[in-house]
Design a protein around this motif. Sequence first.
Motif, PDB file in Angstrom:
ATOM      1  N   TRP A 245      -6.553   0.574  -6.279  1.00  0.00           N
ATOM      2  CA  TRP A 245      -8.657   0.708  -6.069  1.00  0.00           C
ATOM      3  C   TRP A 245      -9.191   1.388  -5.336  1.00  0.00           C
ATOM      4  N   LYS A 246      -8.747   1.481  -3.981  1.00  0.00           N
ATOM      5  CA  LYS A 246      -9.323   2.276  -3.218  1.00  0.00           C
ATOM      6  C   LYS A 246      -8.887   4.115  -4.143  1.00  0.00           C
TER       7      LYS A 246
ATOM      8  N   LEU B 265      -7.567 -12.370  -6.430  1.00  0.00           N
ATOM      9  CA  LEU B 265      -7.032 -11.000  -6.457  1.00  0.00           C
ATOM     10  C   LEU B 265      -7.576 -11.441  -8.707  1.00  0.00           C
TER      11      LEU B 265
ATOM     12  N   ILE C 161      -4.799  -3.473  -3.651  1.00  0.00           N
ATOM     13  CA  ILE C 161      -6.152  -3.030  -2.936  1.00  0.00           C
ATOM     14  C   ILE C 161      -5.871  -1.200  -2.837  1.00  0.00           C
ATOM     15  N   GLU C 162      -5.188  -0.732  -2.675  1.00  0.00           N
ATOM     16  CA  GLU C 162      -4.553   0.419  -2.507  1.00  0.00           C
ATOM     17  C   GLU C 162      -5.002   1.534  -3.395  1.00  0.00           C
TER      18      GLU C 162
ATOM     19  N   ALA D 126       0.876  -1.140  -0.137  1.00  0.00           N
ATOM     20  CA  ALA D 126       0.109  -0.130  -0.114  1.00  0.00           C
ATOM     21  C   ALA D 126       0.916   1.159  -0.211  1.00  0.00           C
TER      22      ALA D 126
ATOM     23  N   ALA E  35      -1.254  -7.610  -3.550  1.00  0.00           N
ATOM     24  CA  ALA E  35      -2.391  -7.368  -2.534  1.00  0.00           C
ATOM     25  C   ALA E  35      -2.457  -6.193  -2.189  1.00  0.00           C
ATOM     26  N   GLY E  36      -1.135  -5.931  -1.559  1.00  0.00           N
ATOM     27  CA  GLY E  36      -2.002  -4.284  -0.476  1.00  0.00           C
ATOM     28  C   GLY E  36      -1.272  -3.752  -1.461  1.00  0.00           C
TER      29      GLY E  36
END
Lengths: 326, 326
Positions: B256-257, B280, B253-254, B223, B249-250
Amino acid sequence: MANIKEIARMAGVSVTTVSRVLNNHPYVSEVKRTAVLNTIEKLNYTRNMNAVHLITGRTQAIAVIIPYTNLFYFSVIIAGLAQEALLAQYRLVLCQTDYRTEEEIKVLEMLRNKEIDGVVMVSSTMSSEAIEEYTAYGPIVVCQDRGERQFSSVYIEHYSAFRSGLQYLNDKGYRHIGYCEGRPHGSSSSIRQIAFRDFLEATDQPYNDEWMIYNCLTEEDGARVLHQLLQMKNRPDALIISAGDHIAAGLIIEAWKKGIRIPEDLAVIGFDDQPIGRTLGLTTVDNQLTEMGISAFRIIYDQIQRNDGQPVHRKLEYRIIERNTV
Amino acid sequence: MANIKEIARMAGVSVTTVSRVLNNHPYVSEVKRTAVLNTIEKLNYTRNMNAVHLITGRTQAIAVIIPYTNLFYFSVIIAGLAQEALLAQYRLVLCQTDYRTEEEIKVLEMLRNKEIDGVVMVSSTMSSEAIEEYTAYGPIVVCQDRGERQFSSVYIEHYSAFRSGLQYLNDKGYRHIGYCEGRPHGSSSSIRQIAFRDFLEATDQPYNDEWMIYNCLTEEDGARVLHQLLQMKNRPDALIISAGDHIAAGLIIEAWKKGIRIPEDLAVIGFDDQPIGRTLGLTTVDNQLTEMGISAFRIIYDQIQRNDGQPVHRKLEYRIIERNTV
């Protein structure tokens, strides 16, 4: 190879003194220690540690009974144990048992046979009575709540940890709660199932068999759960995922893909406070797994040093970490 | 406690026969075996396994040198080792070293001291020459490519695995590739850094110091990397994340946010084929970690049985798993 007797003779000390020097025993005078070490160097003596263990009755090794090593829950406990073992200069003998009782018994037989100084049972299928029979041979620590037994324990109270998660969902207004569990017949799993039923009764919620989802072990199982939910006519408005944040992560990622809003369409609370959960902003119940490994090692290490067989029972505190998925 | 001599006398057999029975040696007649077992039962004799080991020179235990236990890479290799150890009825002595050379040496000294039958070095900071000095005392398997050494090895070629990942990005049209690495000074990390520079040179791409990001170990580091990228004036169009899919993955996900599209705004390729990556849809380089643990155990087990010291070198194949992030 020279044996201990020869070394003792050449160094002009007793056999006991030699074995004390080999084991870093404190009660040896500096003069004698130097004499022994010089003789050993002269002879290029290689210790047969099995002989040393035979003499001292100590192996500086602890066995760890663990069903699997590559699940987050277990790997974090191992890491806690390993960290402390390194500090104390102890070895961990890793015994992956696949939940087979006969493998657990073999490890306890190692204790009886003096191959190890103690046993940490991270998760066990054996009865407490069966485990107690081995406490005569050395210290045993079980990472489960088994009551005030003759062996030591370090544990979190799964019943109240799980109920606190349920209560948290209830307090936030959720009245249709589903439940994802790992193995259906594990000992902590059984306790949580009782907690779940008690909670439903206490809050006057109906039990819905469809909302009890078992065998959630991996991230992909979490994704599968989301698809199961989508096919239900009557969906829960919240999920409690006892088997770990990584399963919640798989579910949340799949929910995002499918346009399901978290927590508006589905609230989620996980367990374990895993790094992937922190990234996702996942609300979770932290049950202090690293601390469990650390405590288990410290308890068994102290028992080995004290050598009095007095069991210790240590309860760890859980806590809810509030983030954005409830 | 009765000793072996007494048992031999009472059972009317030789000491050798008693020790053979204690060790399940095949060449003992049924009559003698029964006589020994009956005597043992009569005396309620508890074996001191250290005495057994002293007699047989075998411990049925293998030490595993591993820097950490709770990183995915290492925990999967341990799982492969543990699975095979269970089948072969061997114990794994887990030695977490935190990358400290003096701890590795202590474990190799256990081999010299006959406390274990062999050593698997999953990752080592020692020179190959220093490791070779211990091959006289028993089999050693290193899970790294160290060339045709006197110790065994099982490995993937990090150079070509990494270059194949880079080449894959290149073939898909990406010309501004960033690189996320774990520890900067690990041995495989150093090899990948060379591969990266070679690749840039071969494809005529400029080296950009800002795009080399080190110390990526957890999901949260992933992230953090995304935020670092967002602050760059000149961003890469693709990232290769050698330190594992969980870091990718981290980051994803970040992303996407933050509304960063994967792969349109940023392509990502990971390593290890982890479950979170499968959820994912992450493109990844699978370097067969479970197989590495399994192979390492089988090689060392065979060497212990053969007792000839002949090293084995086994190269594992990697493969690119195409999904949706490139």
